[in-house]
Motif scaffolding. Structure first.
Motif, PDB file in Angstrom:
ATOM      1  N   ASN A 112       1.110   8.555  -4.316  1.00  0.00           N
ATOM      2  CA  ASN A 112      -0.300   8.700  -3.930  1.00  0.00           C
ATOM      3  C   ASN A 112      -0.563   9.938  -3.089  1.00  0.00           C
ATOM      4  OD1 ASN A 112       0.817   7.907  -1.494  1.00  0.00           O
ATOM      5  ND2 ASN A 112      -0.252   5.941  -1.391  1.00  0.00           N
ATOM      6  N   ALA A 113       0.414  10.858  -3.039  1.00  0.00           N
ATOM      7  CA  ALA A 113       0.217  12.079  -2.261  1.00  0.00           C
ATOM      8  C   ALA A 113       1.150  13.172  -2.759  1.00  0.00           C
ATOM      9  CB  ALA A 113       0.473  11.820  -0.779  1.00  0.00           C
ATOM     10  N   ALA A 157      -6.083  17.070  -7.337  1.00  0.00           N
ATOM     11  CA  ALA A 157      -5.374  15.949  -6.709  1.00  0.00           C
ATOM     12  C   ALA A 157      -6.336  14.816  -6.400  1.00  0.00           C
ATOM     13  CB  ALA A 157      -4.658  16.417  -5.441  1.00  0.00           C
ATOM     14  N   HIS A 158      -7.451  15.142  -5.785  1.00  0.00           N
ATOM     15  CA  HIS A 158      -8.425  14.103  -5.432  1.00  0.00           C
ATOM     16  C   HIS A 158      -8.981  13.413  -6.675  1.00  0.00           C
ATOM     17  CE1 HIS A 158      -9.283  15.928  -1.170  1.00  0.00           C
ATOM     18  NE2 HIS A 158      -8.078  15.410  -1.280  1.00  0.00           N
ATOM     19  N   LEU A 162      -4.988  11.233  -5.552  1.00  0.00           N
ATOM     20  CA  LEU A 162      -3.864  11.688  -4.740  1.00  0.00           C
ATOM     21  C   LEU A 162      -4.360  12.392  -3.490  1.00  0.00           C
ATOM     22  CD1 LEU A 162      -1.773  13.398  -7.584  1.00  0.00           C
ATOM     23  CD2 LEU A 162      -1.223  11.195  -6.496  1.00  0.00           C
ATOM     24  N   GLU A 163      -3.675  12.196  -2.383  1.00  0.00           N
ATOM     25  CA  GLU A 163      -3.901  13.031  -1.212  1.00  0.00           C
ATOM     26  C   GLU A 163      -3.268  14.396  -1.459  1.00  0.00           C
ATOM     27  OE1 GLU A 163      -2.815  11.511   2.632  1.00  0.00           O
ATOM     28  OE2 GLU A 163      -3.172   9.430   2.016  1.00  0.00           O
ATOM     29  N   PRO A 438      -3.434   2.920  -3.425  1.00  0.00           N
ATOM     30  CA  PRO A 438      -4.408   3.988  -3.201  1.00  0.00           C
ATOM     31  C   PRO A 438      -3.968   4.888  -2.065  1.00  0.00           C
ATOM     32  CG  PRO A 438      -5.174   1.974  -2.166  1.00  0.00           C
ATOM     33  CD  PRO A 438      -3.921   1.610  -2.929  1.00  0.00           C
ATOM     34  N   PRO A 439      -4.501   6.105  -2.006  1.00  0.00           N
ATOM     35  CA  PRO A 439      -4.231   6.967  -0.862  1.00  0.00           C
ATOM     36  C   PRO A 439      -5.016   6.508   0.357  1.00  0.00           C
ATOM     37  CG  PRO A 439      -5.813   8.027  -2.295  1.00  0.00           C
ATOM     38  CD  PRO A 439      -5.395   6.755  -2.979  1.00  0.00           C
TER      39      PRO A 439
END
Length: 441
Positions: A112-113, A157-158, A162-163, A438-439
């Protein structure tokens, strides 16, 4: 195949030396006045500082704390084209395609990042007002690549849930010592008195207040422009020791170090000042943006300090002049990601010793602990039996899960997350990442 540490992958011989010492065989615009630091000076950062506070108290100070979901990240290194771009000189379309493919890999692995290196060598992967375009894009420092990698990375990413943590190296200027190879208007070329040549590399001198102010301005330019989820630094502050060489900061020490009991204490102060000042300034430029550092995995050894870990390797405090434990205790960070790049049972630095030590260190501070994992060492051809076993990394996560303070893991690096030659990442996903999370955003 030859095995070396993360620092070896990123910057050559200095990393190999550091790994050998550790016994592992391994890893804007606010200007100088603002960079002077938060009101009250060192020890009174925006998160309060002093003794560890309850999580709720820390959250009340910053509004950015709280446990949140499990953190699952991967580093994307751009220096030396370790992960991305795969080589210099690719077209803008090809560079973008490679980047988005890595983001898709992160999603596929249920991460998630991503932690993207955007200032690898006193340069930029965005149209910076302070420093040139990175040579790792086009092959020529200062040449416009024809697109905005950081801006694109944040948006893409967003869009994937993703963070995006922007990874900066504060002081590294070049993987050589010849200033004439830098673009003509490079700040290090205009101000050679700001630099020190050491270990075959050129870096900024951390002992100069004007250098600390400038590098913060350069990094904050990106924070001001883009909604990055965090500012991320790695383990590079003062350089890793190189046998037979001296880091020549004598002039700066004579000018600024008189009040300190030793040069080492002065150097630690300089690193502390950079961390605290940046912590405070991030909050001024873009409130809500987190600040995390991924230090070398050993703070101090118990043989040198009874509060250190039961290890016998190189230490951040003594050799790198980085008091990483203090940064946690003072609340200057939102998260810490120690590079615990050793296997379970390593005699010099045991993963099973270091993770509990870091868990105790963050306890009650409100600082999140994400463990840095050496996925790159998991290889069927590794000379170390533990790393030939694809289950080793999964065992790391199992062990870490016994400590409530561990809130996630970050894997080095992206190309290994994607290729996974020994199947270690697939094993981690199967054993620990059954569903996506989730992020924090």
């Amino acid at each position: 195949m030859t095995h070396m540490g993360r620092r070896g992958l990123l910057a050559g011989a200095a990393g190999a030396v550091a790994g050998a010492v550790a016994g592992t065989g391994a890893g804007p615009g606010a200007g100088a006045a603002a960079a002077a630091g938060p009101p009250g000076g060192t020890g009174t950062g925006r998160r309060g500082g002093g003794e560890p506070a309850a999580d709720g108290a820390a959250e009340a100070v910053t509004g950015r704390r709280g446990r949140g979901p499990e953190f699952r990240g991967m580093w994307i290194a751009s220096v030396l084209n370790v992960d991305w771009p795969s080589r210099t000189g690719l077209s803008a379309a090809r560079q973008r395609a490679e980047l988005t493919a890595l983001l898709d890999t992160a999603v596929k692995r249920r991460l998630n990042a991503v932690v993207l290196q955007v200032r690898p060598t006193a340069d930029a992967l965005w149209p910076s007002e302070f420093e040139p375009w990175s040579q790792w894009l086009t092959g020529v420092q200062g040449r416009d690549p024809g697109w905005d990698p950081l801006g694109t990375a944040v948006a893409e990413a967003h869009a994937r849930g993703l963070e995006l943590h922007a990874w900066f190296n504060p002081y590294r200027v070049a993987n050589h010592t010849d200033p004439s190879r830098l673009v003509s208007w490079h700040p290090a070329r205009r101000r050679p008195d700001w630099t020190v040549a050491y270990g075959g590399k050129l870096c900024y001198n951390p002992g100069l207040p004007e250098v600390r102010a400038f590098v913060q301005d350069a990094m904050l330019d990106a924070v001001e422009r883009y909604p990055v989820d965090a500012v991320h630094w790695d383990d590079y502050f003062y350089p890793y020791p190189v046998a037979g060489q001296t880091f020549d900061d004598e002039d700066a020490y004579r000018e600024y170090g008189g009040a300190f009991e030793s040069r080492a204490a002065w150097r630690r102060h300089n690193t502390d000042a950079l961390v605290e000042e940046m912590s405070w300034r991030i909050a001024q430029v873009r409130p809500g943006t987190r600040f995390g550092i991924s230090p070398f995995g050993i703070w101090r050894n118990k043989g040198d300090d009874p509060e250190g870990s039961d290890t016998t390797g190189l230490s951040a405090y003594d050799e790198l002049h980085a008091d990483t434990r203090r940064w946690v205790r003072e609340g200057w960070l939102d998260y810490v990601t120690p590079q615990v790049y050793w296997h379970i049972g390593n005699r010099a630095a045991d993963y099973a010793v270091l993770v509990p030590w870091w868990a105790r260190t963050v306890r009650g501070t409100g600082v999140d602990l994400y463990v840095g994992e050496a996925l790159y060492r998991s290889d069927p051809d590794s000379p170390t039996a533990a790393w030939r076993d694809p289950a080793e990394l999964s065992r790391h996560l199992t062990l870490a899960a016994r400590h409530a303070e561990v809130r996630g893991h970050v894997f080095f690096s992206a190309k290994h997350v994607a290729a996974d030659p020994g199947g270690a990442m697939a094993r981690v996903v199967a054993d620990h990442y059954a569903t996506a999370v989730p992020p924090r955003r």
